[in-house]
Structure formats: C-alpha cells, structure tokens
Design an enzyme around this catalytic site. Structure first.
Site, PDB file in Angstrom:
ATOM      1  N   GLU A 197       3.828  -1.098 -10.463  1.00  0.00           N
ATOM      2  CA  GLU A 197       3.134  -0.707  -9.221  1.00  0.00           C
ATOM      3  C   GLU A 197       3.048  -1.900  -8.261  1.00  0.00           C
ATOM      4  O   GLU A 197       1.956  -2.307  -7.821  1.00  0.00           O
ATOM      5  CB  GLU A 197       1.759  -0.092  -9.511  1.00  0.00           C
ATOM      6  CG  GLU A 197       1.899   1.210 -10.295  1.00  0.00           C
ATOM      7  CD  GLU A 197       0.653   2.087 -10.366  1.00  0.00           C
ATOM      8  OE1 GLU A 197      -0.436   1.642  -9.968  1.00  0.00           O
ATOM      9  OE2 GLU A 197       0.794   3.250 -10.809  1.00  0.00           O
ATOM     10  N   GLU A 315       4.931   6.723 -15.635  1.00  0.00           N
ATOM     11  CA  GLU A 315       3.517   7.115 -15.742  1.00  0.00           C
ATOM     12  C   GLU A 315       3.381   8.520 -15.179  1.00  0.00           C
ATOM     13  O   GLU A 315       3.691   8.759 -14.007  1.00  0.00           O
ATOM     14  CB  GLU A 315       2.599   6.147 -14.982  1.00  0.00           C
ATOM     15  CG  GLU A 315       2.472   4.806 -15.683  1.00  0.00           C
ATOM     16  CD  GLU A 315       1.440   3.871 -15.048  1.00  0.00           C
ATOM     17  OE1 GLU A 315       0.438   4.364 -14.484  1.00  0.00           O
ATOM     18  OE2 GLU A 315       1.661   2.645 -15.119  1.00  0.00           O
TER      19      GLU A 315
HETATM   20  O1  AHR Z   1      -2.486   4.483 -16.400  1.00  0.00           O
HETATM   21  C1  AHR Z   1      -3.568   3.883 -15.745  1.00  0.00           C
HETATM   22  C2  AHR Z   1      -3.126   3.066 -14.558  1.00  0.00           C
HETATM   23  O2  AHR Z   1      -2.581   3.896 -13.574  1.00  0.00           O
HETATM   24  C3  AHR Z   1      -2.043   2.057 -14.805  1.00  0.00           C
HETATM   25  O3  AHR Z   1      -2.539   0.864 -15.306  1.00  0.00           O
HETATM   26  C4  AHR Z   1      -1.464   1.849 -13.440  1.00  0.00           C
HETATM   27  O4  AHR Z   1      -0.114   1.470 -13.485  1.00  0.00           O
HETATM   28  C5  AHR Z   1      -1.695   3.173 -12.755  1.00  0.00           C
HETATM   29  O5  AHR Z   1      -2.242   3.026 -11.507  1.00  0.00           O
END
Ligand code: AHR
Length: 509
Positions: A197, A315
């Site tokens: 991110e 994610e």
């Molecule tokens: O999964 C939780 C968080 O969500 C992670 O650390 C981050 O990459 C995302 O914003």
C-alpha cells in the site's frame, strides 16, 4: 481464444417474466470447447500479519506453551490449514511490513529488540516470531512463503540482504548469518512484495514516485524471484496505469490490488447483527471485484498484451466494526454466512479471470478480519469462510472451464444483483467441478447447467444457513458443509436447486 466470461442478465425476457410474476430460469453453459487457462492454486492464498492475535495466540504460542505446538506454532492450526491446501502465505504485513526490520527477528530470541506496532493497537512487538519461524511454518504447511519487503521505512540494502539471507546457497555475509542462526539450506523464497500500500500506510507515495522506487528496489533483489509491485487501492485505476507505463514488464511479475468488501469505511456495521440492507451492500461490494478486475486488466492489457504480469489481489475480504469489547486496533470480527457468500462470489470471480488473476490472499488467516480460523485459549473454531475455501480447493491448478451465465436478480430496496454466480474447472484426474453460489437470502434458485460433455453422475457438498449464522466456541459446528442431494444429471443437462444463502460445489463424472 478463450471466450470472455459472459454475464448475461435476463434482459427483455426477464422483464417480461417479472411482469407476469414468473421467475426466469437461471442458466449456465459450460464451454469446454474453448481454450482456457489454468486456475493457479495461488489464487487460494492467505495472509498473516503481525496484527492483533493473528500471529501471537493465533499461529504462534511459543515452544513453552501448554498448547501442543511444533517449534511454537500450534499443531491444531497446522492441521486445519493443511486441509485447506494453503498454496501460499503472505507475511509479515500489511501496514506492519513497512515498519518491520527483519534483522530484529533473527538470532537468539532473548536478545531481539522490541518495536512498537504503531499501526495495530500500539502494542509492543517482541520479535519472537521472525523469519525462521515463518519460513519453517510454511514448510510445515507445504505453502509457498510470500514475503512483503519494507520499502516505506527500510532501505534497498536491507531488502537485498533479506533476499540473500533466505535464498543464497553459497558463502556470503547473509548466508553465513543464516547458518549461524541454525539454518544451513536456503528456503528459496520466490514471492516478494516490494512494499505494501505505497499509496497509504506504506509511505503515502504518488504512483510516479513509487514506480521509480520500485525500479530501484527491484534492481537489487537478486535471483529468479517473482516480484510484486504495491498495487492499486480498489478502483484507483490511475495507479495501475502509471505503474504499467513506468515499470517495464521484464522488471515486475505481479501487480497487487487491494479491495475489501466494506459497507462504508465510517459505518462498517456489526459483523453479526446486520440487516438485510447491510447484507446487500456487502454483496454489492463483493460483486464489484468483477468490475475491478476487468478494468485493471484492461489497463494492464494495453502495456502487457501477453499477460506476463499477474494481477495479485493480495488483500481481499469483508471488513466490519471490531467485536465490541475488543481492542479496536486488533480488527477482530466474527465470521458469518455473509462472509461465506463473499468468499464464494469472490473465488468464482477469480476463477473466471484466471488468465490475469494468478495469485490472491484472503485477509487474514486467523483472528483478524475475514479469518478462516478463530482461537480462544487452547480452542479453535473453523469459520464459514474456512469451509468455502476448503470446498473450493478442488479448483487449484485445474483447467478453467469458461462459462456463460444467465441469472435471476436478487433484489433489495438498495437495487439488484445477480443472485447466482458460478465457476467451473476440470482437474488433472479428469473430474469436472462446478461451484455455485446463491446470495439471495430468501429465495431458492433453480439452475440448468448445459454441458458439452455427457456425464454419468453428480455429487457434491453444500454450505447453507441463515445469513447471520456463524460458528462460536459454544456451537463450533453450527455451519458446516453437508452432502448435497439437490442436483441431478441427465446426459448433458444438469439441474440444481440452490437453497437461499448457499454455496455448493459439485463433482461431475
Ligand atoms: O489487512 C489489514 C490492513 O489493511 C493491512 O495491514 C493493510 O495493507 C490494509 O490497509
């Protein structure tokens, strides 16, 4: 060429039937005649961050714990995750990855420095679970490790050293250190994230700047690695455009994408006590993954027609308010049939886009967000999401069967969505599997599946329950897969009756 996955809606016929009060028939056509990609097993990957009780208490209890363990990792967790056939596991974050200095997590545990986990609850991390613990855990699971490198607060040298520490077979300062710490042979880690991110917790960078940073870091990461650039936040298509324009395809193997099924970031709602309206909103966000993949893929196609660069959805999952009474920084939430629906819908989307989506990671494995396992002391429970991931693992490394689908609508006061989604594949033993999801929480759906091959028998399993139903430590098996008897095959036509809120995986012979 592969036929594009085609989402036909009921159209004029549907309108006509709705006007007359008759439900149109859901139809799926399997296109076994079309060329199709392999569904990469890595689509079924998981994610383990130093966040709340994912690592500590979840995976790791330490080797002096009364909970049965292997080098500190819980045996019950290892056994449950082996059944899932976890193909890869991403670690150590997430946002945590860009604060993590790997050298603090190797060597004698009592000598390791601590750090404050600033992103997640402000707790003190003692670094007792480090590189060796994680990579040995992956070996226990038979999963490929996916290491997320620290770009935000680390250095190029630090990441290059990590690569050398875990991968170099010859003599070098880092391989000597690895051997001094008890590991002779390298682990041969293939998957590497170059930051996480970068547009947010990884450094709040602009895509132009991150592209250059990526190029620099990637240059010094030696070996035949699969390097994954930090990708877009959901529908930030400009991020993908800029990265694809500025990073040559011979420098990058994967481009990440993060998308959470969330109602509204400021009003995420309770994980268990939700209304049908909230359920519909969550389903809308889950179904949006299809649009996201189409649009990001179209941009990638402009720069990479041969689809050399994978889209890595590292994610994904549902995100609700934390369970009342728990640390807000620990992101602990229960997991209901709503989450099973997110999983079924999303995995169908990934399977159907297997030409570009070749890796994905559900967030997260244990006790965090859409977890597959929850722990409480020495007990564990398997969530509805676990069961979907387990039922769908038949698709891993199978050949996708392209399909066309015509679905009835699931309507709510908030709009309409296709009630039925599907994906199909043929495995190496010649078995055909079809996974079907009915997100409508009230109406059953009858589906006719037309195939080009003739089959003699059909069997399957179903996960179905009310949308708020979940497993708990007092009722650990309320939601679990059952044998499914609602399908019949006659020659080239399969008929299936899906109950409301259900996921079914069928095997055709
Ligand atoms: O999964 C939780 C968080 O969500 C992670 O650390 C981050 O990459 C995302 O914003």
């Amino acid at each position: 060429m592969k036929q594009p996955f085609n989402y036909l809606r009921t159209g004029v016929l549907g309108l006509l039937m709705a006007a007359t009060g008759v439900q149109a028939q859901n139809k799926v056509t399997l296109r076994t005649d079309a060329a199709a990609p392999t569904i990469n097993r890595n689509i079924y990957g998981h994610f383990a961050e130093h966040l709340g009780n994912c690592i500590y208490g979840g995976f790791y209890v330490g080797d002096t714990s009364h909970i049965p363990n292997t080098n500190g990792v819980r045996n019950d967790i290892i056994a449950a995750l082996r059944k899932l056939k976890v193909p890869n596991l991403r670690w150590p974050g997430g946002c945590f990855a860009d604060t993590y200095h790997w050298k603090d997590g190797v060597g004698p545990k009592d000598k390791r420095p601590t750090l404050v986990n600033t992103w997640w609850g402000g707790v003190t991390e003692d670094n007792s679970f480090g590189t060796h613990d994680f990579l040995n855990l992956c070996e226990e699971l038979g999963a490929e490790p996916y290491l997320a490198g620290n770009v935000g607060s680390g250095t190029v040298q630090e990441l290059a050293d990590w690569v050398q520490y875990v991968n170099f077979p010859g003599k070098s300062p880092m391989s000597d250190l690895r051997q001094a710490n008890g590991r002779k042979d390298p682990w041969k880690v293939k998957f590497w994230g170059v930051g996480n991110e970068a547009w947010g917790c990884g450094g709040n960078m602009k895509p132009e700047y991150y592209s250059d940073i990526y190029r620099k870091y990637a240059t010094f990461m030696s070996g035949p690695l699969f390097k994954i650039a930090s990708g877009a936040n959901s529908s930030d298509y400009n991020w993908t455009e800029v990265l694809m324009k500025n990073i040559p395809t011979n420098m990058v193997n994967g481009l990440a994408l993060h998308h959470y099924s969330v109602i509204e970031w400021n009003h995420k709602g309770d994980a268990v006590n939700f209304t049908e309206e909230q359920y519909f909103q969550t389903m809308t966000s889950a179904c949006f993954m299809d649009t996201l993949i189409r649009k990001h893929s179209a941009i990638m196609d402009k720069y990479d027609r041969e689809k050399k660069v994978a889209l890595v959805v590292d994610e994904w999952g549902g995100w609700y308010d934390v369970q009342p009474g728990t640390n807000p920084g620990f992101l602990f939430q229960q997991n209901t049939m709503r989450d099973a629906m997110i999983a079924g819908v999303t995995l169908n989307i990934f399977n159907n886009h297997a030409d570009r989506v070749r890796m994905a990671n559900l967030a997260q494995a244990i006790n965090v967000l859409q977890a597959v396992i929850l722990t409480k002391g020495d007990q564990i429970i398997l969530t509805p999401t676990y069961h979907v991931m387990e039922m769908y693992n038949v698709h891993q490394d199978a050949t996708q069967i392209p399909l066309e689908i015509q679905s009835n609508d699931y309507t709510s006061g908030k709009g309409k969505l296709p009630a039925v989604t599907a994906s199909a594949s043929k495995d190496k033993a010649g078995l055909t599997h079809i996974s079907l999801v009915n997100i409508d929480p009230k109406k059953a759906q009858e589906i006719t599946v037309s195939t080009q091959d003739a089959y003699k028998s059909v069997s399957g399993r179903i996960l179905s329950s009310k949308m708020q139903d979940h497993n708990s430590f007092t009722q650990p098996d309320l939601v679990k897969p059952q044998a499914f008897s609602g399908a019949a095959i006659k020659d080239k036509t399969l008929t299936v009756k899906l109950p409301p809120c259900s996921v079914v995986v069928l095997e055709l012979k």
